[in-house]
Design an enzyme around this catalytic site. Structure first.
Site, PDB file in Angstrom:
ATOM      1  N   SER A   1      17.979  14.422  24.989  1.00  0.00           N
ATOM      2  CA  SER A   1      17.627  15.592  24.173  1.00  0.00           C
ATOM      3  C   SER A   1      16.152  15.912  24.381  1.00  0.00           C
ATOM      4  O   SER A   1      15.311  15.025  24.243  1.00  0.00           O
ATOM      5  CB  SER A   1      17.842  15.304  22.691  1.00  0.00           C
ATOM      6  OG  SER A   1      19.183  15.029  22.432  1.00  0.00           O
TER       7      SER A   1
ATOM      8  N   ARG B   1      13.588   9.611  15.275  1.00  0.00           N
ATOM      9  CA  ARG B   1      12.966   9.566  16.610  1.00  0.00           C
ATOM     10  C   ARG B   1      11.459   9.292  16.508  1.00  0.00           C
ATOM     11  O   ARG B   1      10.655   9.871  17.227  1.00  0.00           O
ATOM     12  CB  ARG B   1      13.182  10.863  17.391  1.00  0.00           C
ATOM     13  CG  ARG B   1      14.618  11.182  17.710  1.00  0.00           C
ATOM     14  CD  ARG B   1      15.221  10.160  18.683  1.00  0.00           C
ATOM     15  NE  ARG B   1      16.512  10.591  19.184  1.00  0.00           N
ATOM     16  CZ  ARG B   1      17.667  10.457  18.514  1.00  0.00           C
ATOM     17  NH1 ARG B   1      17.693   9.861  17.324  1.00  0.00           N
ATOM     18  NH2 ARG B   1      18.792  10.875  19.047  1.00  0.00           N
TER      19      ARG B   1
ATOM     20  N   GLU C   1      10.797  16.048  22.234  1.00  0.00           N
ATOM     21  CA  GLU C   1      11.016  14.624  21.988  1.00  0.00           C
ATOM     22  C   GLU C   1      10.266  13.745  23.000  1.00  0.00           C
ATOM     23  O   GLU C   1       9.632  12.775  22.614  1.00  0.00           O
ATOM     24  CB  GLU C   1      12.523  14.345  22.063  1.00  0.00           C
ATOM     25  CG  GLU C   1      13.043  13.479  20.943  1.00  0.00           C
ATOM     26  CD  GLU C   1      14.304  12.761  21.332  1.00  0.00           C
ATOM     27  OE1 GLU C   1      14.207  11.557  21.586  1.00  0.00           O
ATOM     28  OE2 GLU C   1      15.369  13.386  21.397  1.00  0.00           O
TER      29      GLU C   1
END
Ligand code: EPU
Length: 350
Positions: free
Chosen positions: A246, A164, A346
């Site tokens: 997420s 990520r 995130e």
């Protein structure tokens, strides 16, 4: 070039947070970027590049000039001995591109079906799901330097992909001096889609489908359909319940740290990675702290996946960015107190 003022962003971020862009320019081509950078009133002002708004938490009206990327187009741009090279405009909807490639005989993106957002956002956070990350299917991208106006192309190594993570998430003040956060606008992305395609199956949810339909030898279209079903069963559709996927990354720890936690928490969900570290399931950590289904203000923890924070107010009374961040901090605190692990968000907080 049209500079729109006080543009509502509620339907331009997947959380559905209500906020305005004080000024916004729609970018439909490379020429539109050039026009912004040639304008004496705009060339030096801070800028914020907005794609699908699927990985952001907006905490107030956005003061930098918003460049809303709407560059379209998709085509087979070439081929190598091993791969089809498909190119898409940064403003294309991600899932539409996955669907188009799979249905047109260019397999490889099927495990990434139904991820919200645009093509331009996909390399920024190296999107990933069900055993495939963007970097596994990436060829190169074109971008424009927002300071100099120069166009450039990056290959996978230059994007410095991580979990990520990419060069687009770091500022140049970082330890290695490399970073393009806030400095570049991605215009086009090219994918290398394998001619010798092999299904990526090693993920529990897909294995369950394989067991359920034992006589089926899945092709890319079949995997695509399974992934769509799996995601729909587990993850909220942002068009129905606002969310940004997420909310935290899955943390990694050393094997020693993991062994120590297992002594206290024998059921902890963990995966051994090739580099020797151990990945912990953040959703499990949050779930074990009792957060699933909980709500603070209009921010909630999704009932079916504790890693996803949702907008419980709907479009009429939407969650605020402040409420989302308050809930996120409360979750971080309780996970830290119980497991000694600090979860890292995130999405980008704007
Ligand atoms: N779990 C729980 N309770 C929960 C949620 C999860 O116990 O409330 C457990 C599950 O039972 C499972 C484990 O945690 O054993 C992992 O859960 P899951 O398979 O749902 O995957 P994840 O690690 O939570 C990651 C990605 C998702 C991606 C899925 C599938 C991150 C931060 N998230 O989630 O990506 O779709 O794997 O590959 O890496 C996203 O980034 O926005 C995203 C949705």
């Amino acid at each position: 070039m049209l500079v729109e003022k006080n543009v509502p962003l509620q339907f331009s971020n997947t959380f559905g947070i209500m906020a305005k862009a004080l000024a916004l320019v729609r970018i439909a081509s490379e020429e539109d970027v050039a026009a912004v950078l040639a304008d004496p009133a705009l060339q030096a002002v801070p800028k914020f590049v907005l794609g699908g708004g699927s990985n952001i938490v907006i905490t107030g009206d956005v003061k930098p000039l918003v460049l809303k990327v709407e560059i379209k187009g998709k085509k087979l741009a070439g081929e190598t001995a091993k791969a089809w090279i498909v190119e898409a405009g940064a403003g294309e909807n991600w899932h539409d591109i996955v669907s188009w490639t799979v249905h047109n005989g260019y397999p490889g993106l099927e495990n990434l079906a139904l991820i919200p957002g645009t093509v331009g956002g996909s390399p920024v956070q190296n999107i990933g799901a069900y055993g495939v990350e963007l970097q596994d299917r990436f060829d190169s991208l074109d971008a424009i330097d927002l300071t100099t106006g120069k166009s450039f192309t990056l290959n996978a190594a230059q994007c410095a992909f991580g979990y990520r993570d990419s060069v687009f998430k770091h500022s140049s003040n970082g330890p290695n001096g490399l970073g393009l956060a806030g400095k570049a606008l991605i215009t086009r992305v090219r994918f290398a889609l394998p001619k010798a395609w092999k299904a990526v199956l090693g993920y529990a949810d897909i294995e369950k489908k394989m067991a359920q339909f034992a006589s089926v030898v899945p092709d890319a279209l079949q995997i695509y359909e399974w992934i769509c079903e799996i995601r729909k069963a587990k993850l909220p559709d942002p068009k129905v319940i606002g969310n940004a996927g997420s909310f935290f990354k899955n943390p990694t720890v050393t094997p020693e740290q993991c062994a120590d936690i297992i002594l206290r928490e024998p059921k902890i969900v963990h995966y051994h990675l090739d580099d020797g570290s151990v990945k912990l399931a953040a959703g499990w950590l949050i779930d074990s702290c009792g957060w699933k289904g909980k709500t603070i203000g209009n921010a909630g923890v999704y009932e079916r996946q504790a890693l996803v924070l949702v907008n419980r107010g709907g479009p009429a009374n939407p969650v605020t960015g402040g409420e989302v961040m308050t809930l996120a901090k409360a979750i971080q605190t309780s996970v830290y107190e119980r497991f000694g692990i600090l979860l890292e968000p995130e999405p980008v907080v704007v």
